[in-house]
Design an enzyme around this catalytic site. Structure first.
Site, mmCIF file in Angstrom:
data_model
loop_
_atom_site.group_PDB
_atom_site.id
_atom_site.type_symbol
_atom_site.label_atom_id
_atom_site.label_comp_id
_atom_site.label_asym_id
_atom_site.label_seq_id
_atom_site.Cartn_x
_atom_site.Cartn_y
_atom_site.Cartn_z
ATOM 1 N N GLU A 82 4.479 39.849 -8.831
ATOM 2 C CA GLU A 82 3.774 39.891 -8.966
ATOM 3 C C GLU A 82 2.528 41.201 -9.554
ATOM 4 O O GLU A 82 2.528 42.129 -8.864
ATOM 5 C CB GLU A 82 2.604 39.667 -8.734
ATOM 6 C CG GLU A 82 1.051 38.857 -8.627
ATOM 7 C CD GLU A 82 0.648 37.943 -7.616
ATOM 8 O OE1 GLU A 82 -0.369 39.404 -7.064
ATOM 9 O OE2 GLU A 82 0.998 37.698 -7.084
ATOM 10 N N ASP A 118 -1.196 38.329 -13.006
ATOM 11 C CA ASP A 118 -1.798 37.662 -12.384
ATOM 12 C C ASP A 118 -3.220 37.779 -13.244
ATOM 13 O O ASP A 118 -3.713 38.886 -12.731
ATOM 14 C CB ASP A 118 -1.950 37.860 -10.694
ATOM 15 C CG ASP A 118 -2.509 37.117 -9.968
ATOM 16 O OD1 ASP A 118 -2.392 35.926 -10.104
ATOM 17 O OD2 ASP A 118 -2.628 37.858 -9.293
ATOM 18 N N ARG A 158 0.752 -1.219 0.348
ATOM 19 C CA ARG A 158 0.505 0.034 0.231
ATOM 20 C C ARG A 158 1.027 0.811 0.066
ATOM 21 O O ARG A 158 0.233 2.258 -0.490
ATOM 22 C CB ARG A 158 -0.991 0.130 0.768
ATOM 23 C CG ARG A 158 -1.480 0.858 1.341
ATOM 24 C CD ARG A 158 -2.288 1.666 -0.228
ATOM 25 N NE ARG A 158 -3.057 0.868 -0.476
ATOM 26 C CZ ARG A 158 -3.601 1.278 -2.142
ATOM 27 N NH1 ARG A 158 -2.755 1.884 -2.596
ATOM 28 N NH2 ARG A 158 -3.692 0.013 -2.978
ATOM 29 N N LYS A 216 2.059 24.984 -3.770
ATOM 30 C CA LYS A 216 0.962 24.445 -3.521
ATOM 31 C C LYS A 216 0.630 23.000 -3.646
ATOM 32 O O LYS A 216 0.330 22.782 -4.123
ATOM 33 C CB LYS A 216 -0.591 24.953 -4.819
ATOM 34 C CG LYS A 216 -1.205 26.108 -4.401
ATOM 35 C CD LYS A 216 -1.479 26.565 -5.543
ATOM 36 C CE LYS A 216 -1.715 28.610 -5.171
ATOM 37 N NZ LYS A 216 -3.139 29.295 -6.275
ATOM 38 N N LYS A 273 4.769 39.417 -3.771
ATOM 39 C CA LYS A 273 3.778 39.128 -4.808
ATOM 40 C C LYS A 273 1.968 40.509 -3.967
ATOM 41 O O LYS A 273 2.657 41.238 -3.639
ATOM 42 C CB LYS A 273 2.677 38.313 -3.854
ATOM 43 C CG LYS A 273 3.210 36.872 -4.265
ATOM 44 C CD LYS A 273 2.569 35.487 -4.179
ATOM 45 C CE LYS A 273 1.400 35.101 -5.131
ATOM 46 N NZ LYS A 273 0.896 34.194 -4.520
#
Length: 273
Positions: free
Chosen positions: A191, A212, A93, A128, A160
């Site tokens: 960004e 963006d 597994r 992410k 950002k």
């Protein structure tokens, strides 16, 4: 690889090991199995799977038939394994969990990469990722034909929207502070979400600009404004229906968070032969 695989085995085996295998399988039983695809895709994660098997029993023999990055169709044999049945069943597994998850990432990446193959744009992953599994997932992206954005917060500067907001809303202020902080070898990307912000950023010489959530018309204009003087990356609103048109605007990179946060597990199985 080592701590990730050890943790996966530990959470499966707990304090008492594999009770079912110990209860039903005689110690001297030998087994031959194959790991095979049940759905089409791209294989990734064989290093993690093989290491899990080695940690359980270094005497089990595993022969890889289709290395990471290989195309799979239903029935494709990925690897053949031979050795003590108890060891193989204990590792089964954990091996399939790594392979299914990482092959999923590679498969989704290949699907996106194929959509933009007629352009010069490259598909890149983001931060992410599944906590603790970033190294494996970013490698799986490479197996699928993509490439990596920064690995973590410590290897490049990416300014950002919230950084800009915390600098009083000024792109120029954020960039000036970053350039004063960074050494000459440190990459700086910023960004922007408007063409005015792009125009504000360009004279300050960032290495890359992240565009963006811009429309394709805005992206084309951004490419014209930049004039090849800076690397352009598109982000936001990227899916399999939109990625080709985004790539056709002339951007250099397209970042896709879904590669690592939304890839559905690839169905693989271990079968006795």
């Amino acid at each position: 690889l080592d701590p990730i695989v050890r943790l996966a085995l530990a959470e499966d085996l707990g304090r008492a090991g594999d009770l079912t295998t110990d209860a039903t399988i005689a110690p001297n039983t030998q087994l031959k199995v194959v790991i095979a695809a049940r759905k089409p895709g791209i294989v990734a994660g064989l290093d993690a799977a093989a290491y899990a098997l080695k940690l359980v029993d270094p005497g089990v023999r595993m022969v890889v038939e289709k290395p990471d990055g290989s195309h799979l169709v239903p029935g494709t044999v990925i690897a053949r394994i031979e050795g003590p049945a108890r060891s193989i069943l204990i590792a089964e597994r954990t091996m399939l969990n790594f392979l299914g998850r990482l092959s999923a990432v590679a498969t989704m990446t290949r699907t996106f990469a194929d959509k933009v193959a007629h352009t010069n744009a490259r598909i890149v992953c983001t931060r992410k990722t599944t906590p603790g599994h970033r190294a494996l997932e970013k490698r799986a992206v490479r197996c699928g034909g993509g490439t990596a954005h920064r690995y973590g917060l410590d290897d490049a500067i990416l300014i950002k929207d919230n950084h800009i907001a915390a600098c009083g809303g000024s792109v120029a202020t954020a960039l000036e502070r970053a350039k004063a902080y960074a050494g000459h070898l440190r990459m700086i990307e910023i960004e922007v979400d408007s063409l005015d912000q792009l125009r504000e950023a360009l004279p300050l010489g960032p290495h890359a600009v992240l565009l963006d959530n811009m429309t394709t018309d805005m992206l084309r204009e951004a490419v014209a404004i930049a004039g090849g003087k800076v690397v352009l990356e598109a982000s936001g609103g990227v899916n399999l229906d939109t990625v080709a048109s985004i790539a056709e605007t002339g951007v250099d990179f397209i970042s896709v968070g879904a590669l690592t946060h939304s890839a559905p597990n690839l169905d693989l199985g271990m079968d006795v032969v």
